[in-house]
Design a protein around this motif. Structure first.
Motif, mmCIF file in Angstrom:
data_model
loop_
_atom_site.group_PDB
_atom_site.id
_atom_site.type_symbol
_atom_site.label_atom_id
_atom_site.label_comp_id
_atom_site.label_asym_id
_atom_site.label_seq_id
_atom_site.Cartn_x
_atom_site.Cartn_y
_atom_site.Cartn_z
ATOM 1 N N PRO A 282 0.914 -1.152 -0.068
ATOM 2 C CA PRO A 282 0.060 0.081 0.190
ATOM 3 C C PRO A 282 0.736 1.342 0.049
ATOM 4 C CG PRO A 282 -0.020 -0.932 2.040
ATOM 5 C CD PRO A 282 0.842 -1.934 1.324
ATOM 6 N N THR A 283 1.553 1.387 -0.920
ATOM 7 C CA THR A 283 2.409 2.793 -1.219
ATOM 8 C C THR A 283 1.847 3.196 -2.199
ATOM 9 O OG1 THR A 283 4.081 1.485 -2.608
ATOM 10 C CG2 THR A 283 4.672 1.998 -0.076
ATOM 11 N N VAL A 374 -3.100 -7.785 6.163
ATOM 12 C CA VAL A 374 -3.127 -6.288 5.700
ATOM 13 C C VAL A 374 -4.453 -6.406 4.783
ATOM 14 C CG1 VAL A 374 -2.613 -4.241 4.222
ATOM 15 C CG2 VAL A 374 -1.044 -5.374 6.420
ATOM 16 N N THR A 375 -5.234 -5.773 4.538
ATOM 17 C CA THR A 375 -6.380 -5.763 3.423
ATOM 18 C C THR A 375 -5.950 -5.771 2.251
ATOM 19 O OG1 THR A 375 -7.965 -5.046 5.225
ATOM 20 C CG2 THR A 375 -8.560 -4.788 2.915
ATOM 21 N N GLY A 376 -6.257 -6.448 1.364
ATOM 22 C CA GLY A 376 -5.697 -6.672 -0.191
ATOM 23 C C GLY A 376 -4.536 -7.138 -0.325
ATOM 24 N N MET A 377 -4.120 -7.800 0.784
ATOM 25 C CA MET A 377 -2.719 -8.362 0.618
ATOM 26 C C MET A 377 -2.611 -9.872 1.138
ATOM 27 S SD MET A 377 0.135 -5.488 1.794
ATOM 28 C CE MET A 377 1.459 -6.568 1.288
ATOM 29 N N PRO A 378 -2.909 -10.703 0.310
ATOM 30 C CA PRO A 378 -3.232 -12.225 0.525
ATOM 31 C C PRO A 378 -1.898 -12.756 0.926
ATOM 32 C CG PRO A 378 -3.172 -11.910 -1.899
ATOM 33 C CD PRO A 378 -3.273 -10.593 -1.631
ATOM 34 N N ASP A 379 -1.998 -13.649 1.775
ATOM 35 C CA ASP A 379 -0.923 -14.347 2.415
ATOM 36 C C ASP A 379 0.239 -13.478 3.062
ATOM 37 O OD1 ASP A 379 0.538 -16.755 3.045
ATOM 38 O OD2 ASP A 379 1.652 -16.650 1.294
#
Length: 442
Positions: A282-283, A374-379
């Motif tokens: 998320p940058t 973290v939301t949107g970051m699988p695994d």
């Protein structure tokens, strides 16, 4: 440009995508870091070579893009060398897609002394594809024993070695690795071959290899082999099933060392990310960050020779010079534990620990590394442990580097590193260190 997760001392590009470090070379007092780069997107796209320069391994000046795609393909990873007469050369993999398959060849680029102009060798590619889909990431070194240049290159699940006297005509020598170390469903990548002296003065060789999935911490990671290289073939000093890791964290991949004719201790830098989730971090303006540089040394252990990595003094001093809650700091931690005790390390003003150091017995300990999702970051979430030796005398010494969410934790005088990305609500939050009995809830 200011962003919540932009580090201060870990290199990140101004804008665009970045992954593997490549073309690393020290020349005329400056360290040059090239890197896989898409300047026009924060997603992995047509690969260029980005370029940055530093004189102290702390402050990096980003320079114009060095290599652009050509009719031979986009510019995958590679290396840089300085010849005996002071000429600078870059080697990279030209990458094309033929239908649903990759096609890769090795190319040579001639550079000026300042590394500001770059001219492709008219006879490119200098190493044609031998019929292998994954054939990339040429690392070129000088082998004094045979007075030839050696190229280490990925060949699927092994590393191929080629030799040359003129950097144009290359001869295949051998391959290493099909039955050695860790393998997964992806290819080995980004090899590096480094000659080093052990404490007794004898020369040994380190072969660094990136593994794209199935590494110690899950996903991508970096392993190494220790052995002998005679200019023709690499011979592993350990059993084939021995697995040695550069870093036990989730975010250390494709480590490379600087080509340096000054003969200093090798210095490595890795990409601090993981292919499992690298495209989703998320940058905003940029995506991708490098690890801190680390000097490599061979040390004797109870299991034999092993590779230790230590942060250079210039980098330590830069962290120490900072004051106030900036989110970038270094902290030495001395852990004094009886058997059955543990020390919890919580970062970013959060309550739950991110590391738990536990003494298992008189001579053994573990570091448990924990990361929430973290939301949107699988695994992205993880919880696993790393084994290490507890010192016979004195405390277990840890060195902690935190830089706007990127954390590198070292132990055992550099034998163990754990590098992990975090994306906390408060990157500048405080660290809390608490020692307690194992039976208490962490």
């Amino acid at each position: 440009m200011s962003e919540k997760f932009r580090p201060k001392f870990h290199f990140a590009p101004r804008a665009g995508w970045m992954n593997d470090p490549n073309g690393m070379i020290r020349v005329d007092g400056a360290y040059h870091l090239f890197f896989q780069h898409d300047p026009d997107s924060t997603l992995h796209g047509p690969m260029h070579w980005g370029h940055a320069r530093s004189t102290d391994l702390v402050n990096w000046e980003e320079l114009p893009v060095a290599l652009y795609p050509t009719e031979l393909g986009t510019c995958f990873s590679g290396s840089a060398i300085e010849t005996g007469n002071g000429e600078l050369k870059l080697f990279y993999t030209a990458h094309q897609r033929h239908g649903d398959r990759d096609f890769q060849t090795q190319c040579l680029v001639h550079a000026d002394r300042a590394l500001t102009t770059f001219a492709s060798e008219p006879g490119n590619p200098v190493v044609a594809n031998p019929g292998i889909e994954c054939f990339r990431d040429p690392k070129v070194i000088w082998h004094a024993g045979t007075a030839r240049w050696i190229m280490a290159v990925t060949q699927g699940q092994s590393i191929g070695f080629y030799s040359s006297t003129d950097l144009i005509d290359w001869t295949f020598e051998s391959a290493f690795g099909e039955t050695e170390g860790r393998h997964s469903d992806g290819p080995w990548e980004c090899p590096d071959l480094v000659a080093m002296r052990a404490p007794d003065g004898f020369e040994h060789w380190i072969l660094l290899v990136g593994i794209g999935s199935g590494a110690y911490g899950h996903g991508s990671g970096g392993q190494y082999f220790l052995g002998q290289f005679d200019g023709h073939r690499f011979v592993n000093a350990n059993t084939p099933e021995t697995e040695l890791w550069l870093d036990y964290g989730r975010d250390s991949y494709a480590a490379q060392t600087f080509f340096d004719r000054m003969g200093a201790a090798p210095v490595s830098i890795a990409w601090a990310s993981n292919w499992t989730y690298a495209r989703a971090t998320p940058t905003q303006a940029f995506r991708g960050v490098m690890s801190l540089p680390k000097e490599m040394h061979l040390v004797e252990t109870g299991q034999g020779l092993r590779l230790a990595q230590r942060v250079p003094a210039s980098v330590k001093q830069a962290f120490a010079a900072l004051a106030g809650p900036t989110g970038t700091y270094r902290q030495d931690i001395a852990v004094n534990l009886a058997v059955g005790q543990q020390t919890n390390i919580a970062l970013f003003s959060e309550q739950a620990p991110h590391f738990i150091v536990q003494r298992i017995s008189g001579a053994s300990a573990t570091i448990r590394t924990i990361r929430a999702g973290v939301t949107g970051m699988p695994d992205f979430a993880h919880d696993y442990a790393v084994d290490l030796a507890y010192p016979a005398e004195g405390p277990l010494a840890l060195e902690l580097y935190v830089d706007r969410g990127l954390v590198e934790l070292g132990s055992s005088d550099g034998l163990v590193w754990i590098t992990n990305l975090f994306f906390p609500e408060h990157p500048a939050g405080e660290v809390a260190i608490v020692t307690r009995e194992e039976t208490e809830n962490a």
